[in-house]
Design a protein around this motif. Structure first.
Motif, PDB file in Angstrom:
ATOM      1  N   VAL A  18     -28.537  39.698 -75.546  1.00  0.00           N
ATOM      2  CA  VAL A  18     -27.800  39.673 -76.390  1.00  0.00           C
ATOM      3  C   VAL A  18     -27.684  38.440 -77.324  1.00  0.00           C
ATOM      4  O   VAL A  18     -26.262  38.062 -76.839  1.00  0.00           O
ATOM      5  CB  VAL A  18     -26.366  40.388 -76.185  1.00  0.00           C
ATOM      6  CG1 VAL A  18     -25.474  40.592 -77.728  1.00  0.00           C
ATOM      7  CG2 VAL A  18     -26.844  41.518 -75.842  1.00  0.00           C
ATOM      8  N   GLY A  19     -28.071  38.177 -77.986  1.00  0.00           N
ATOM      9  CA  GLY A  19     -28.345  36.361 -78.463  1.00  0.00           C
ATOM     10  C   GLY A  19     -29.267  35.858 -77.694  1.00  0.00           C
ATOM     11  O   GLY A  19     -30.114  34.551 -77.825  1.00  0.00           O
ATOM     12  N   VAL A  20     -28.910  35.077 -76.471  1.00  0.00           N
ATOM     13  CA  VAL A  20     -30.327  34.496 -75.266  1.00  0.00           C
ATOM     14  C   VAL A  20     -30.754  34.968 -74.294  1.00  0.00           C
ATOM     15  O   VAL A  20     -30.487  36.067 -73.760  1.00  0.00           O
ATOM     16  CB  VAL A  20     -28.712  33.868 -75.066  1.00  0.00           C
ATOM     17  CG1 VAL A  20     -29.750  32.622 -74.224  1.00  0.00           C
ATOM     18  CG2 VAL A  20     -28.444  32.656 -76.348  1.00  0.00           C
ATOM     19  N   LEU A  21     -32.023  35.142 -74.625  1.00  0.00           N
ATOM     20  CA  LEU A  21     -32.882  35.735 -73.644  1.00  0.00           C
ATOM     21  C   LEU A  21     -33.350  34.399 -72.779  1.00  0.00           C
ATOM     22  O   LEU A  21     -34.091  33.786 -73.369  1.00  0.00           O
ATOM     23  CB  LEU A  21     -34.040  36.182 -74.494  1.00  0.00           C
ATOM     24  CG  LEU A  21     -34.644  37.442 -73.803  1.00  0.00           C
ATOM     25  CD1 LEU A  21     -34.184  38.521 -72.687  1.00  0.00           C
ATOM     26  CD2 LEU A  21     -36.158  37.497 -73.732  1.00  0.00           C
ATOM     27  N   ALA A  22     -33.073  34.883 -71.560  1.00  0.00           N
ATOM     28  CA  ALA A  22     -33.413  33.522 -70.158  1.00  0.00           C
ATOM     29  C   ALA A  22     -32.737  32.416 -71.063  1.00  0.00           C
ATOM     30  O   ALA A  22     -33.845  30.826 -70.641  1.00  0.00           O
ATOM     31  CB  ALA A  22     -35.107  33.558 -69.840  1.00  0.00           C
ATOM     32  N   GLY A  23     -31.611  31.915 -71.382  1.00  0.00           N
ATOM     33  CA  GLY A  23     -31.456  30.762 -71.640  1.00  0.00           C
ATOM     34  C   GLY A  23     -31.059  29.962 -73.244  1.00  0.00           C
ATOM     35  O   GLY A  23     -31.509  29.242 -73.525  1.00  0.00           O
ATOM     36  N   HIS A 210     -21.310  35.415 -89.275  1.00  0.00           N
ATOM     37  CA  HIS A 210     -20.241  36.781 -88.771  1.00  0.00           C
ATOM     38  C   HIS A 210     -21.315  38.193 -89.289  1.00  0.00           C
ATOM     39  O   HIS A 210     -22.077  38.143 -90.002  1.00  0.00           O
ATOM     40  CB  HIS A 210     -19.059  36.983 -90.392  1.00  0.00           C
ATOM     41  CG  HIS A 210     -18.399  35.867 -90.111  1.00  0.00           C
ATOM     42  ND1 HIS A 210     -18.537  34.472 -90.924  1.00  0.00           N
ATOM     43  CD2 HIS A 210     -17.868  35.206 -89.244  1.00  0.00           C
ATOM     44  CE1 HIS A 210     -16.938  33.483 -91.243  1.00  0.00           C
ATOM     45  NE2 HIS A 210     -17.144  34.562 -89.562  1.00  0.00           N
ATOM     46  N   GLY A 211     -21.148  38.920 -88.655  1.00  0.00           N
ATOM     47  CA  GLY A 211     -21.958  39.779 -88.983  1.00  0.00           C
ATOM     48  C   GLY A 211     -22.200  39.900 -90.434  1.00  0.00           C
ATOM     49  O   GLY A 211     -22.999  41.080 -90.655  1.00  0.00           O
ATOM     50  N   GLN A 232     -17.442  36.769 -82.327  1.00  0.00           N
ATOM     51  CA  GLN A 232     -18.182  37.200 -83.257  1.00  0.00           C
ATOM     52  C   GLN A 232     -19.538  38.563 -82.620  1.00  0.00           C
ATOM     53  O   GLN A 232     -20.042  37.911 -82.092  1.00  0.00           O
ATOM     54  CB  GLN A 232     -18.793  36.327 -84.384  1.00  0.00           C
ATOM     55  CG  GLN A 232     -18.169  35.835 -85.037  1.00  0.00           C
ATOM     56  CD  GLN A 232     -17.154  36.338 -85.651  1.00  0.00           C
ATOM     57  OE1 GLN A 232     -17.657  36.573 -86.712  1.00  0.00           O
ATOM     58  NE2 GLN A 232     -15.888  35.861 -85.489  1.00  0.00           N
ATOM     59  N   GLN A 233     -19.569  39.835 -83.331  1.00  0.00           N
ATOM     60  CA  GLN A 233     -21.127  40.399 -83.115  1.00  0.00           C
ATOM     61  C   GLN A 233     -21.945  40.694 -84.344  1.00  0.00           C
ATOM     62  O   GLN A 233     -20.578  40.409 -85.802  1.00  0.00           O
ATOM     63  CB  GLN A 233     -20.335  41.948 -82.699  1.00  0.00           C
ATOM     64  CG  GLN A 233     -19.138  41.582 -80.614  1.00  0.00           C
ATOM     65  CD  GLN A 233     -20.804  40.688 -79.936  1.00  0.00           C
ATOM     66  OE1 GLN A 233     -21.897  41.300 -80.396  1.00  0.00           O
ATOM     67  NE2 GLN A 233     -19.897  40.422 -79.007  1.00  0.00           N
ATOM     68  N   GLN A 234     -22.786  41.340 -84.428  1.00  0.00           N
ATOM     69  CA  GLN A 234     -23.827  41.689 -85.559  1.00  0.00           C
ATOM     70  C   GLN A 234     -23.301  43.400 -86.000  1.00  0.00           C
ATOM     71  O   GLN A 234     -22.686  43.870 -84.810  1.00  0.00           O
ATOM     72  CB  GLN A 234     -25.713  41.659 -85.166  1.00  0.00           C
ATOM     73  CG  GLN A 234     -25.990  40.234 -84.671  1.00  0.00           C
ATOM     74  CD  GLN A 234     -27.352  39.444 -84.704  1.00  0.00           C
ATOM     75  OE1 GLN A 234     -27.738  40.499 -85.241  1.00  0.00           O
ATOM     76  NE2 GLN A 234     -27.200  39.605 -84.227  1.00  0.00           N
ATOM     77  N   PHE A 235     -23.555  43.761 -86.917  1.00  0.00           N
ATOM     78  CA  PHE A 235     -23.422  44.505 -87.433  1.00  0.00           C
ATOM     79  C   PHE A 235     -24.838  46.200 -87.027  1.00  0.00           C
ATOM     80  O   PHE A 235     -25.442  45.237 -86.992  1.00  0.00           O
ATOM     81  CB  PHE A 235     -23.344  44.987 -88.924  1.00  0.00           C
ATOM     82  CG  PHE A 235     -23.042  46.276 -89.711  1.00  0.00           C
ATOM     83  CD1 PHE A 235     -21.702  47.345 -88.902  1.00  0.00           C
ATOM     84  CD2 PHE A 235     -23.323  47.050 -90.410  1.00  0.00           C
ATOM     85  CE1 PHE A 235     -21.815  48.496 -88.942  1.00  0.00           C
ATOM     86  CE2 PHE A 235     -23.011  48.221 -91.222  1.00  0.00           C
ATOM     87  CZ  PHE A 235     -22.040  49.255 -90.127  1.00  0.00           C
TER      88      PHE A 235
END
Length: 260
Positions: A18-23, A210-211, A232-235
């Motif tokens: 979520v936001g970052v994949l494999a660092g 901001h989502g 913070q999260q996406q909508f």
């Protein structure tokens, strides 16, 4: 063969990224068109570029030390900025922030005068940038990107904020919705900004923590990058952003690698 963007995003989320994949920053493998550099990068200011800790401290004190009310104050401020927009009115964002603080205080049995509320939010003019911001913006500028700040803060407030943070000179233009009189994420705010910069909507990228901001930009036909600051999260009902990473430095790395 290029991976379908939505398929890639779905696979990444199933893998727990979520936001970052494999660092690394999570970035779909988009079409050749999407790999082309945006002509203008638009940056939100509060929380995206600037650390809100100082104002969180002063607002918490005004609320009797009840830091758990901070998210309620912020969401109330956003709610009433949109109330004024829908009601076809404009009030300064700082004034809305102070009024929202009085509302939250009153609902929780805390006495807070208008002047005390204004004093509590004053630190928003002198916030420090997040640690990685100045270098990341410098790198993007060196890479040839045109950069614009696009904020709900007033022109005067935005000028003070960016000057205090030491990053004013890194922007080609500073835009405030004050000129339009409609707050983000109203579609008109993004369309107005693209016209101001004389660039097509599809050549604009909104970079925000901001989502609601990245959602509004994408619904207006812009591209977007989400800065996944803590809390913070996406909508989930908005389109998938092009880039999502925990800070501006990681987003800059992706953007610098884009083709001309």
């Amino acid at each position: 063969m290029k991976t379908n963007r939505r398929t890639f995003m779905g696979q990444a989320l199933k893998a727990g990224g979520v936001g970052v994949l494999a660092g690394q920053p999570l970035k779909a493998e988009p079409s050749g068109e999407e790999l082309r550099r945006p002509k203008v990068l638009f940056f939100d200011v509060n929380e995206t570029l600037l650390d809100l800790n100082d104002i969180k401290s002063s607002v918490s004190q005004a609320l009797g030390g009840r830091s758990e009310l901070l998210p309620l104050w912020f969401t109330t401020m956003l709610q009433y900025s949109l109330v004024t927009t829908v009601g076809n009115r404009y009030e300064d964002f700082g004034a809305i922030g102070a009024a929202a603080l009085q509302m939250v205080a009153a609902n929780n049995g805390i006495m807070l005068s208008e002047q005390d509320a204004k004093t509590a939010i004053k630190p928003i003019l002198s916030l420090s940038p997040h640690p990685e911001v100045k270098q990341a913006l410098t790198d993007l500028k060196k890479a040839g990107y045109k950069m614009v700040s696009l904020t709900n803060s007033s022109n005067k407030a935005a000028a003070a904020q960016l000057s205090h943070a030491g990053i004013s000179e890194l922007f080609d233009e500073r835009l405030s919705i004050e000129e339009l009189g409609k707050y983000k994420p109203h579609a008109d705010a993004y369309q107005w900004a693209s016209r101001k910069m004389n660039v097509a909507s599809g050549d604009c990228m909104m970079i925000a923590a901001h989502g609601w901001d990245v959602a509004g930009a994408m619904w207006a036909g812009w591209r977007a990058a989400f800065v996944s600051r803590p809390g913070q999260q996406q909508f989930p009902l908005a389109p998938a952003v092009e880039i999502s990473a925990p800070n501006i430095k990681e987003i800059a790395k992706v953007l610098i690698a884009y083709g001309a």
